[in-house]
Design a protein around this motif. Structure first.
Motif, PDB file in Angstrom:
ATOM      1  N   LEU A   1      40.107   6.401  49.187  1.00 52.94           N
ATOM      2  CA  LEU A   1      39.071   6.196  49.707  1.00 52.94           C
ATOM      3  C   LEU A   1      39.033   7.690  49.863  1.00 52.94           C
ATOM      4  CD1 LEU A   1      38.538   3.139  52.291  1.00 52.94           C
ATOM      5  CD2 LEU A   1      38.021   3.593  49.396  1.00 52.94           C
ATOM      6  N   GLN A   2      38.424   8.050  50.745  1.00 54.31           N
ATOM      7  CA  GLN A   2      37.915   8.703  51.134  1.00 54.31           C
ATOM      8  C   GLN A   2      37.395   9.428  52.636  1.00 54.31           C
ATOM      9  OE1 GLN A   2      34.992  12.000  48.675  1.00 54.31           O
ATOM     10  NE2 GLN A   2      37.196  13.261  48.497  1.00 54.31           N
ATOM     11  N   LYS A   3      37.708  10.123  53.231  1.00 52.92           N
ATOM     12  CA  LYS A   3      37.124   9.576  55.172  1.00 52.92           C
ATOM     13  C   LYS A   3      36.746  10.758  55.672  1.00 52.92           C
ATOM     14  CE  LYS A   3      39.819   8.981  59.561  1.00 52.92           C
ATOM     15  NZ  LYS A   3      41.486   9.007  60.147  1.00 52.92           N
ATOM     16  N   THR A   4      35.500  10.857  56.243  1.00 54.20           N
ATOM     17  CA  THR A   4      34.776  11.796  56.415  1.00 54.20           C
ATOM     18  C   THR A   4      34.195  11.513  57.887  1.00 54.20           C
ATOM     19  OG1 THR A   4      32.290  13.797  56.048  1.00 54.20           O
ATOM     20  CG2 THR A   4      32.311  11.405  54.972  1.00 54.20           C
TER      21      THR A   4
ATOM     22  N   ALA B   1      36.407  -2.167  50.815  1.00 49.32           N
ATOM     23  CA  ALA B   1      36.849  -0.609  50.687  1.00 49.32           C
ATOM     24  C   ALA B   1      36.071  -0.033  49.452  1.00 49.32           C
ATOM     25  CB  ALA B   1      37.724  -0.496  51.084  1.00 49.32           C
ATOM     26  N   ARG B   2      36.511  -1.123  47.873  1.00 50.17           N
ATOM     27  CA  ARG B   2      36.947  -0.147  46.837  1.00 50.17           C
ATOM     28  C   ARG B   2      35.654  -0.752  46.053  1.00 50.17           C
ATOM     29  NH1 ARG B   2      42.243   0.077  44.428  1.00 50.17           N
ATOM     30  NH2 ARG B   2      43.881  -0.818  45.721  1.00 50.17           N
ATOM     31  N   THR B   3      34.452  -1.469  46.257  1.00 52.74           N
ATOM     32  CA  THR B   3      33.371  -0.962  46.186  1.00 52.74           C
ATOM     33  C   THR B   3      32.586  -0.625  46.714  1.00 52.74           C
ATOM     34  OG1 THR B   3      32.336  -3.099  47.717  1.00 52.74           O
ATOM     35  CG2 THR B   3      33.695  -3.692  45.256  1.00 52.74           C
TER      36      THR B   3
ATOM     37  N   LEU C   1      33.698   7.961  58.854  1.00 50.67           N
ATOM     38  CA  LEU C   1      33.052   7.405  57.697  1.00 50.67           C
ATOM     39  C   LEU C   1      33.708   7.226  56.627  1.00 50.67           C
ATOM     40  CD1 LEU C   1      29.372   9.363  57.297  1.00 50.67           C
ATOM     41  CD2 LEU C   1      30.150   6.593  58.562  1.00 50.67           C
ATOM     42  N   TYR C   2      33.847   5.868  55.232  1.00 55.37           N
ATOM     43  CA  TYR C   2      35.074   5.597  54.449  1.00 55.37           C
ATOM     44  C   TYR C   2      34.029   5.805  52.916  1.00 55.37           C
ATOM     45  CZ  TYR C   2      38.058   4.934  57.959  1.00 55.37           C
ATOM     46  OH  TYR C   2      38.999   4.753  59.337  1.00 55.37           O
TER      47      TYR C   2
ATOM     48  N   LYS D   1      43.102   0.461  60.104  1.00 57.87           N
ATOM     49  CA  LYS D   1      43.931   0.516  59.693  1.00 57.87           C
ATOM     50  C   LYS D   1      44.279   0.236  57.808  1.00 57.87           C
ATOM     51  CE  LYS D   1      47.856  -2.981  59.452  1.00 57.87           C
ATOM     52  NZ  LYS D   1      48.797  -4.316  59.955  1.00 57.87           N
ATOM     53  N   TYR D   2      43.496  -1.103  57.669  1.00 56.15           N
ATOM     54  CA  TYR D   2      43.083  -1.297  56.014  1.00 56.15           C
ATOM     55  C   TYR D   2      42.723   0.280  55.085  1.00 56.15           C
ATOM     56  CZ  TYR D   2      46.003  -5.121  56.947  1.00 56.15           C
ATOM     57  OH  TYR D   2      47.113  -6.316  56.849  1.00 56.15           O
ATOM     58  N   LEU D   3      41.511   0.341  56.301  1.00 60.17           N
ATOM     59  CA  LEU D   3      40.432   1.772  55.714  1.00 60.17           C
ATOM     60  C   LEU D   3      41.269   4.073  55.380  1.00 60.17           C
ATOM     61  CD1 LEU D   3      37.262   0.550  56.654  1.00 60.17           C
ATOM     62  CD2 LEU D   3      38.214   0.676  54.385  1.00 60.17           C
ATOM     63  N   ASP D   4      42.300   3.280  56.227  1.00 63.19           N
ATOM     64  CA  ASP D   4      43.333   4.071  56.994  1.00 63.19           C
ATOM     65  C   ASP D   4      44.858   5.064  55.597  1.00 63.19           C
ATOM     66  OD1 ASP D   4      41.537   5.526  58.512  1.00 63.19           O
ATOM     67  OD2 ASP D   4      42.412   4.853  59.883  1.00 63.19           O
TER      68      ASP D   4
END
Length: 173
Positions: free
Chosen positions: A61-64, A25-27, A71-72, A50-53
């Motif tokens: 992260l941003q969630k849209t 996710a960090r990449t 999308l993350y 779960k981990y992205l949230d």
């Protein structure tokens, strides 16, 4: 219940599922779905989500929502704040000033050497060269120039706000 590291599989990565999702996710350079991240990290979509949230809650992260997809992507503002803080903690004011001066000088050298104003102009000039070595050199310089152009504002902010940040960074007693 399976072990979090999936140790039953001798070929399984040594990181836990959560660690794999967080690292991937960090990449993220472009927005991706939880199912895409799950596929990349060999987890389930539910686990990835779960981990992205959690990373959204932690401002990593941003969630849209785009249509029916969630999308993350990396929260660039928070990533920039973290980078500025890291620069201020790892370098003193003089080192930051020297780095800024060095970056500006390199860019000025390339502008003068090639009589251009941007990395994209340098990249476009590859079409005008006769040797593969010179074409590769220009591509490499254009890439480094892009990198320095991205870093310049971050280093400038780290230097400009150095006193303000370092005054607030201490542990109160």
């Amino acid at each position: 219940m399976p072990n979090e590291t999936d140790s039953a599989d001798p070929n399984a990565p040594s990181m836990t599922r959560g660690e794999r999702v967080r690292a991937a996710a960090r990449t993220l350079r472009t927005p991706q779905t939880a199912s895409w991240v799950a596929e990349e990290t060999e987890t389930t979509t539910k686990t990835a989500q779960k981990y992205l949230d959690q990373l959204v809650e932690d401002n990593v992260l941003q969630k849209t929502d785009r249509g029916s997809q969630t999308l993350y992507c990396v929260d660039q503002l928070m990533a920039t704040y973290r980078e500025v803080a890291s620069l201020q903690r790892e370098h003193d004011r003089e080192e930051l000033a020297d780095a800024l001066e060095s970056m500006r000088a390199r860019i000025a050298e390339w502008e003068a050497e090639y009589d251009i104003e941007s990395p994209s102009e340098l990249l476009a000039s590859v079409a005008d060269v006769d040797t593969p070595d010179e074409a590769e050199r220009r591509r490499d310089i254009a890439s480094e120039w892009d990198h320095l152009a991205d870093r310049l504002p971050i280093v400038k902010v780290a230097l400009k706000e150095y006193d303000w940040a370092t005054d607030r960074d201490g542990i109160p007693v």
